[in-house]
Design a protein around this motif. Structure first.
Motif, PDB file in Angstrom:
ATOM      1  N   GLY A 102      -5.550  -1.724   4.876  1.00  0.00           N
ATOM      2  CA  GLY A 102      -6.565  -2.625   4.740  1.00  0.00           C
ATOM      3  C   GLY A 102      -5.923  -4.013   4.838  1.00  0.00           C
ATOM      4  N   PRO A 103      -6.699  -5.235   4.547  1.00  0.00           N
ATOM      5  CA  PRO A 103      -6.408  -6.672   4.555  1.00  0.00           C
ATOM      6  C   PRO A 103      -5.278  -6.851   3.534  1.00  0.00           C
ATOM      7  N   ALA A 104      -5.168  -6.035   2.472  1.00  0.00           N
ATOM      8  CA  ALA A 104      -4.085  -6.394   1.434  1.00  0.00           C
ATOM      9  C   ALA A 104      -2.990  -5.259   1.519  1.00  0.00           C
ATOM     10  N   SER A 105      -2.661  -4.741   2.539  1.00  0.00           N
ATOM     11  CA  SER A 105      -2.123  -3.408   2.632  1.00  0.00           C
ATOM     12  C   SER A 105      -0.372  -3.769   2.025  1.00  0.00           C
ATOM     13  N   ALA A 106       0.107  -5.292   2.107  1.00  0.00           N
ATOM     14  CA  ALA A 106       1.306  -5.509   1.632  1.00  0.00           C
ATOM     15  C   ALA A 106       1.549  -5.183   0.458  1.00  0.00           C
ATOM     16  N   TYR A 107       0.745  -5.221  -0.278  1.00  0.00           N
ATOM     17  CA  TYR A 107       0.910  -4.830  -1.822  1.00  0.00           C
ATOM     18  C   TYR A 107       1.157  -3.373  -1.908  1.00  0.00           C
ATOM     19  N   ASP A 149      -7.286   2.558  -1.889  1.00  0.00           N
ATOM     20  CA  ASP A 149      -8.642   2.116  -1.930  1.00  0.00           C
ATOM     21  C   ASP A 149      -9.033   1.134  -0.792  1.00  0.00           C
ATOM     22  N   GLY A 150      -8.000   0.602   0.091  1.00  0.00           N
ATOM     23  CA  GLY A 150      -8.172  -0.027   0.900  1.00  0.00           C
ATOM     24  C   GLY A 150      -8.436  -1.416   0.737  1.00  0.00           C
ATOM     25  N   TYR A 151      -8.433  -1.913  -0.479  1.00  0.00           N
ATOM     26  CA  TYR A 151      -8.750  -3.228  -1.248  1.00  0.00           C
ATOM     27  C   TYR A 151     -10.372  -3.218  -1.123  1.00  0.00           C
ATOM     28  N   GLN A 152     -10.964  -2.007  -1.398  1.00  0.00           N
ATOM     29  CA  GLN A 152     -12.521  -1.985  -1.270  1.00  0.00           C
ATOM     30  C   GLN A 152     -13.125  -1.343  -2.513  1.00  0.00           C
ATOM     31  N   THR A 211      -3.908 -14.055  -0.934  1.00  0.00           N
ATOM     32  CA  THR A 211      -3.139 -12.716  -0.863  1.00  0.00           C
ATOM     33  C   THR A 211      -2.388 -12.636   0.372  1.00  0.00           C
ATOM     34  N   PRO A 212      -1.351 -11.703   0.479  1.00  0.00           N
ATOM     35  CA  PRO A 212      -0.194 -11.802   1.414  1.00  0.00           C
ATOM     36  C   PRO A 212      -0.519 -12.157   2.870  1.00  0.00           C
ATOM     37  N   LYS A 213      -1.377 -11.411   3.470  1.00  0.00           N
ATOM     38  CA  LYS A 213      -1.838 -11.775   4.862  1.00  0.00           C
ATOM     39  C   LYS A 213      -2.227 -13.101   4.979  1.00  0.00           C
TER      40      LYS A 213
END
Length: 425
Positions: free
Chosen positions: A63-68, A100-103, A253-255
């Motif tokens: 997901g959009p915050a996968s860098a974490y 959780d894919g940031y969801q 967040t990172p992205k």
């Protein structure tokens, strides 16, 4: 004590879903653990025996915050290293990681799986303000410890209705105060543009910053928000540039942090002092932009940067590098998210050691009774401290500026607890 409306909405919605399907199996769960000593009888021992301890973690591996997601690697590496040394008080740690894919709805599902199926002792390091808010009512209802969540929302320390949940990193209000203090000293008449994530994370830091600069010569002249589902923040950055602000507070967040830094570098007509919040300060965020394009960017931190040569002979850093090489050889040891995970896991180790009883209640109490506990990966002068009236474990940060190919610390560590008091009080 305060709690934001958005947190209430997220928590209420998730609690309805969780409690509708959850049965009150606490007594049955307890029977599966090893009986504790006499003074601890009757307390929950689910997930812990004389030889093992089972922990769960929820991260955005996609997901959009996968860098974490890299944080979970640092945590897992620490526990593998500790297990090879005999474990924590003789107990080997099993760390179960879920995505959780940031969801938030997915976080709800994974929390239920970890508690009811995996039967973990504690849910350690749920990541993100939205996901943590989605599950904390459920975990507190079930009396499952949720220690050292990977989010700096101030609610984890100011809310008194969720004793089983506590933060770890400096909260966003305290971080905002550090940047405000810096601007008051370096640019006392600064006009500030702010890019922020449109959720409790972004609003918490922005709100803290506004309060910290209120009454000074510093003025917030432009604000632009974005959604985590947005493809980019280029339009927001274009709008902020029109403000003519001479400072930019980047709360992302990172992205989106990378995107904002890249947009700032491309706009040669706008050259604000760029402050990027800690969660987007990793080299993995800056490197895609090009180190030459992020010179002079300012941020703040509280743990040692594995890319900083000043820590080359540091005992903890040596152990960290050796462990990554052994247990996660494909990992980048200079990635700050690996170091973050290591530091958080080491902090939990200290709390587990401090338990008076090897029970869920014992861990709940231990994380709220820390007295200047030193953790090897934290910066000198940064310790863990909590108490009856203070549920913020870390409240000291030090400013850093990007120069060359790495961050360089400058100034003295700022103990926001001493200078400003706890957020919300």
């Amino acid at each position: 004590m305060r709690k934001t409306t958005a947190l209430r909405v997220a928590a209420a919605a998730s609690t309805a879903l969780l409690l509708a399907t959850a049965c009150d199996s606490r007594r049955g769960d307890d029977a599966q653990g090893t009986a504790a000593d006499g003074a601890c009888k009757g307390e929950q021992t689910t997930g812990i025996t004389d030889t093992t301890i089972k922990l769960g973690g929820i991260y955005p591996l996609s997901g959009p915050a996968s860098a974490y997601g890299t944080i979970s690697n640092g945590v897992s590496t620490y526990f593998k290293h500790v297990n090879d040394k005999g474990g924590i008080d003789g107990r080997k740690v099993e760390f179960v990681v879920r995505d959780d894919g940031y969801q938030p709805p997915k976080a709800v599902e994974e929390a239920r799986r970890l508690v009811e199926r995996e039967k973990v002792f504690a849910l350690f390091q749920s990541l993100g303000t939205p996901s943590t808010a989605a599950v904390w009512d459920y975990l507190n209802e079930r009396k499952v410890p949720q220690p050292f969540v990977a989010t700096g929302a101030s609610a984890w320390g100011t809310d008194d209705k969720h004793p089983w949940t506590i933060g770890w990193q400096p909260d966003y209000v305290s971080e905002a105060r550090v940047y405000a203090k810096y601007l008051k000293e370096e640019k006392p008449k600064a006009k500030v543009a702010v890019l922020f994530q449109n959720d409790d994370f972004g609003k918490d830091l922005l709100g803290g910053f506004k309060k910290a600069v209120a009454g000074s010569g510093i003025e917030v002249v432009a604000e632009e928000s974005y959604e985590v589902t947005d493809p980019s923040v280029s339009a927001q950055m274009t709008s902020l540039a029109r403000s003519g602000a001479d400072a930019l507070l980047n709360v992302t967040t990172p992205k989106f942090g990378s995107q904002a830094l890249a947009a700032d570098a491309k706009n040669t007509k706008w050259n604000p002092l760029h402050i990027v919040n800690n969660v987007s300060s990793s080299a993995s965020v800056l490197e895609p932009v090009g180190f030459k394009n992020v010179q002079g960017v300012v941020s703040a931190t509280y743990f040692k940067d594995p890319a900083d040569p000043q820590w080359a002979d540091d005992r903890e850093m040596k152990t960290y590098n050796e462990a990554l090489d052994k247990y996660a050889p494909d990992s980048d040891p200079t990635n700050q998210f690996n170091a973050y995970g290591w530091a958080a896991a080491s902090s939990l180790h200290k709390a587990l050691d401090a338990m008076e009883c090897p029970t869920r209640e014992g861990l709940r109490d231990a994380v709220r009774n820390l007295k200047d506990v030193e953790v090897g990966m934290l910066l000198p002068g940064v310790t863990l401290s909590t108490g009856p009236d203070d549920a913020f474990p870390i409240e000291t940060m030090q400013l850093m500026r990007f120069k060359g190919e790495r961050w360089q610390l400058f100034g003295d560590p700022v103990d926001t607890r001493k200078e400003f008091g706890a957020p919300g009080h």
